[in-house]
Design an enzyme around this catalytic site. Structure first.
Site, PDB file in Angstrom:
ATOM      1  CG  HIS A 268      -1.847   1.202   1.411  1.00  0.00           C
ATOM      2  ND1 HIS A 268      -3.027   1.085   0.873  1.00  0.00           N
ATOM      3  CD2 HIS A 268      -1.503   2.416   1.988  1.00  0.00           C
ATOM      4  CE1 HIS A 268      -3.668   2.359   1.300  1.00  0.00           C
ATOM      5  NE2 HIS A 268      -2.624   3.186   1.705  1.00  0.00           N
ATOM      6  CD  GLU A 269       1.433   3.634   3.840  1.00  0.00           C
ATOM      7  OE1 GLU A 269       1.472   4.669   3.119  1.00  0.00           O
ATOM      8  OE2 GLU A 269       0.622   3.292   4.372  1.00  0.00           O
TER       9      GLU A 269
HETATM   10 ZN   LIG Z   1      -2.765   5.312   2.037  1.00  0.00          ZN
END
Ligand SMILES: [Zn+2]
Length: 502
Positions: A268-269
């Site tokens: 995600h990051e």
């Molecule tokens: Zn985010």
């Protein structure tokens, strides 16, 4: 361009460059505060941060700068696209902040910093009372900001949405979330009642931090993260910070008995980081990097986390490596079992650990509460109960304490209006995934690990013009269609009906 216009443009650019130096320092301090800053140093460091950000604020409040920026706005039609976008964004910002004095701004920053410290303490002891006063102060700051806006909207909450997701209104969200509830609640009931059992015994097998660090590095490498222009470390609450053109920091958190948590968190990051690392260079020259909306950003991080990370193709790609790095976890676990477990639907209390299916409910709950806090001025002390009631109503579970309830997220320490962007992100990326599928065989490209192909498509269609368009215009340009939650809901229904056989 006339000489006068050039002169004003030069002045504006020089001031913004100077303000960016202070802002850069604030980002470094923020990053430090979220990672290794000792707990007792936090408040002091918060003061330094507030001081520096106030310096940047004052530069942008200087009458000569404002006059220059307004001059650019009046002559915006004489510019090329980049400078026009800059002129428009400065004008928008001016409308929002022209009535806020540097003293008020400094006071607001101090309130947010104090709220952050109190939130940490309250969460640790699961005691909402320790945060209640700060939360009321934060809400009052939001009220003041709304009242002081030159272009204030009649629905109070719209003013906050506008800060994070230009163009989206409470009306849009009500419609979108009603449709989500209408389609997802009955399906969740069917899934909960289904006979399908997904193997989960291996999910709590323990893994060392060091193996998890290797996995995080492997995943970032796989999706195309540039380690010469970015770094990663650990924190309590994972986030990404684009500090500068060549410096994007991502963070994760290792739980010894939840190996998959850091895996999806880092993807995600990493998605956020790819977006930043693939900006057109002109964005920095023209000071428009950072104009992308949060929903646009979340659409990308969630695209990598869910549409890619939880797909069959990606699970196939990483299955072998996962076995090598986490041998005791993956012992006797088939690729199918791994895929199903990574797509397990299980209503849970913690948003950041929620599965792809139930995630939207966590956002709807926060949105409905925020709307009431801002539009209806509810009693702050009633919020924990209201929170718990909504979890019971939508997900059939009830928090046992405020730590796993209302205190779990940091966001309210700095105001309201942020959460809906998370859900919007899922809906945007479902729309552009369908477009990508027309150009690329996405599933096979992913299972072949050809992220150069995926990222090229993203750079050209999704990343390039995000800073220049608000989200509705941006999604319309990518897909040729108006914003709709339908693509997302179709995708969720198809995928999870298949997994659960319902
Ligand atoms: Zn985010």
């Amino acid at each position: 361009m006339t000489e006068e216009l050039q002169k004003n443009l030069n002045l504006v650019n020089a001031t913004l460059s100077e303000a960016e130096l202070y802002e850069h320092a604030c980002h470094v301090l923020n990053f430090d505060q979220e990672t290794i800053c000792p707990v007792k140093a936090m408040e002091e460091q918060g003061e330094v941060n507030a001081f520096l950000s106030n310096k940047a604020f004052r530069l942008k409040k200087a009458p000569a700068f404002i006059a220059g920026a307004e001059y650019l706005y009046a002559h915006r039609e004489e510019f090329g696209e980049f400078d026009r976008v800059l002129a428009e964004s400065l004008h928008r910002e001016y409308q929002k902040t022209k009535n806020i004095t540097p003293e008020m701004d400094h006071e607001f920053s101090r309130i947010f910093n104090r709220a952050f410290v109190n939130w940490l303490d309250a969460k640790k002891s699961a005691d909402f009372a320790k945060f209640a006063t700060s939360l009321a102060e934060v809400r009052n700051v939001n009220f003041k900001q709304i009242a002081l806006r030159e272009d204030s909207r009649p629905v109070p909450y719209d003013n906050l949405l506008d800060v994070y997701e230009r163009g989206i209104t409470t009306g849009d969200l009500d419609k979108c979330f009603d449709e989500c509830k209408e389609r997802l609640i009955p399906l969740l009931k069917k899934i909960s009642a289904s006979k399908k059992t997904i193997r989960t015994d291996f999910l709590s097998r323990t893994v060392t931090d060091e193996s998890q660090r290797k996995m995080a590095e492997y995943l970032l490498q796989t999706i195309g993260f540039d380690f010469t222009r970015g770094a990663f470390t650990t924190t309590e609450h994972p986030f990404t910070d684009g500090l500068a053109k060549n410096d994007v920091r991502v963070t994760t958190h290792y739980y010894p008995d939840m190996f998959y948590s850091s895996m999806f968190s880092i993807i995600h990051e990493g998605g956020h980081a790819l977006f930043e690392q693939n900006q057109p260079a002109e964005n920095y020259v023209h000071h428009i990097n950072g104009l992308k909306t949060l929903g646009e950003h979340e659409s990308v991080s969630r695209f990598y986390e869910n549409r890619i990370g939880r797909s069959r193709g990606f699970i196939h790609l990483i299955y072998k490596k996962t076995g090598e790095l986490f041998p005791n976890v993956m012992q006797g676990v088939s690729e199918d079992e791994f895929y199903e477990a990574m797509n397990l639907v299980r209503p849970s209390l913690i948003r950041t650990e929620a599965d792809e299916f139930t995630y939207t409910f966590h956002i709807i709950i926060r949105y409905e509460l925020e709307k009431q806090i801002i539009n209806k001025n509810v009693n702050i002390n009633d919020l924990p109960r209201m929170w718990d009631d909504k979890y019971e109503e939508y997900l059939g579970i009830r928090p046992q304490n405020a730590r796993e309830g209302i205190l779990q997220d940091v966001h309210w320490a700095s105001g309201f209006g942020y959460f809906p962007t998370y859900a919007l992100g899922n809906m945007y990326n479902a729309m552009y995934y369908n477009c990508m599928s027309q150009d690329i065989d996405v599933e096979n490209t992913i299972s072949d690990g050809r992220f150069d192909v995926i990222n090229d498509w993203m750079r050209e269609h999704v990343w390039k013009r995000a800073d220049r368009l608000d989200s509705k215009a941006w999604i319309r340009e990518i897909t040729g269609r108006e914003f709709t939650p339908d693509d997302f809901l179709d995708y969720i229904e198809k995928k999870y009906s298949a997994i659960y056989g319902v």
